[in-house]
Design a protein around this motif. Sequence first.
Motif, PDB file in Angstrom:
ATOM      1  N   GLU A  74      -4.741   1.051  -1.595  1.00 22.97           N
ATOM      2  CA  GLU A  74      -5.113   2.435  -1.847  1.00 22.97           C
ATOM      3  C   GLU A  74      -4.191   3.191  -2.802  1.00 22.97           C
ATOM      4  O   GLU A  74      -4.593   4.209  -3.353  1.00 22.97           O
ATOM      5  CB  GLU A  74      -5.158   3.209  -0.514  1.00 22.97           C
ATOM      6  N   SER A  75      -2.948   2.721  -2.983  1.00 20.83           N
ATOM      7  CA  SER A  75      -1.960   3.525  -3.691  1.00 20.83           C
ATOM      8  C   SER A  75      -1.155   2.739  -4.721  1.00 20.83           C
ATOM      9  O   SER A  75      -1.044   1.523  -4.652  1.00 20.83           O
ATOM     10  CB  SER A  75      -0.968   4.132  -2.698  1.00 20.83           C
ATOM     11  N   CYS A  77       2.700   2.653  -5.943  1.00 19.42           N
ATOM     12  CA  CYS A  77       4.023   3.034  -5.462  1.00 19.42           C
ATOM     13  C   CYS A  77       4.976   3.163  -6.647  1.00 19.42           C
ATOM     14  O   CYS A  77       5.103   2.241  -7.446  1.00 19.42           O
ATOM     15  CB  CYS A  77       4.555   1.989  -4.492  1.00 19.42           C
ATOM     16  N   LEU A  83       3.923   8.201  -4.222  1.00 23.07           N
ATOM     17  CA  LEU A  83       2.654   7.481  -4.202  1.00 23.07           C
ATOM     18  C   LEU A  83       1.612   8.236  -5.012  1.00 23.07           C
ATOM     19  O   LEU A  83       1.535   9.465  -4.946  1.00 23.07           O
ATOM     20  CB  LEU A  83       2.141   7.320  -2.770  1.00 23.07           C
ATOM     21  N   LEU A  84       0.817   7.487  -5.747  1.00 22.10           N
ATOM     22  CA  LEU A  84      -0.316   8.034  -6.483  1.00 22.10           C
ATOM     23  C   LEU A  84      -1.549   7.285  -6.011  1.00 22.10           C
ATOM     24  O   LEU A  84      -1.592   6.061  -6.092  1.00 22.10           O
ATOM     25  CB  LEU A  84      -0.108   7.836  -7.994  1.00 22.10           C
ATOM     26  N   PRO A  85      -2.552   8.000  -5.470  1.00 19.70           N
ATOM     27  CA  PRO A  85      -3.748   7.297  -5.004  1.00 19.70           C
ATOM     28  C   PRO A  85      -4.491   6.636  -6.158  1.00 19.70           C
ATOM     29  O   PRO A  85      -4.730   7.265  -7.183  1.00 19.70           O
ATOM     30  CB  PRO A  85      -4.600   8.405  -4.388  1.00 19.70           C
ATOM     31  N   LYS A  86      -4.864   5.377  -5.984  1.00 21.72           N
ATOM     32  CA  LYS A  86      -5.616   4.663  -7.013  1.00 21.72           C
ATOM     33  C   LYS A  86      -6.915   5.394  -7.344  1.00 21.72           C
ATOM     34  O   LYS A  86      -7.328   5.424  -8.499  1.00 21.72           O
ATOM     35  CB  LYS A  86      -5.959   3.251  -6.554  1.00 21.72           C
TER      36      LYS A  86
END
Length: 93
Positions: A74-75, A77, A83-86
């Motif tokens: 989901e992310s 790193c 974290l950046l959400p995909k």
Amino acid sequence: MSQPIIIRKEDLIQIRFPKDKVLQSDLEIKIRDRELEKALSLGNLEHGKVKLTFLDLSCNIYQIETTIWALTDESICLKGDLLLPKRAVLSII
């Protein structure tokens, strides 16, 4: 696509991300995931940086330049436990 707003990766903590995927087609998502895998290898092997373009909850376009440290389902790193959400990512350069 309009010009993205360039921010520092540390500014990610202030951004609210969309709940839904910003890319709709399965092909676009597969291409993005493949590019993320390449960017992960670049970061781990050569400490190379990439530019990630993404949307916030209000559909503003942002861009950060960073090294990808790891990927989850989901992310993305990043250094500093960021974290950046995909689901929010439009492109990887």
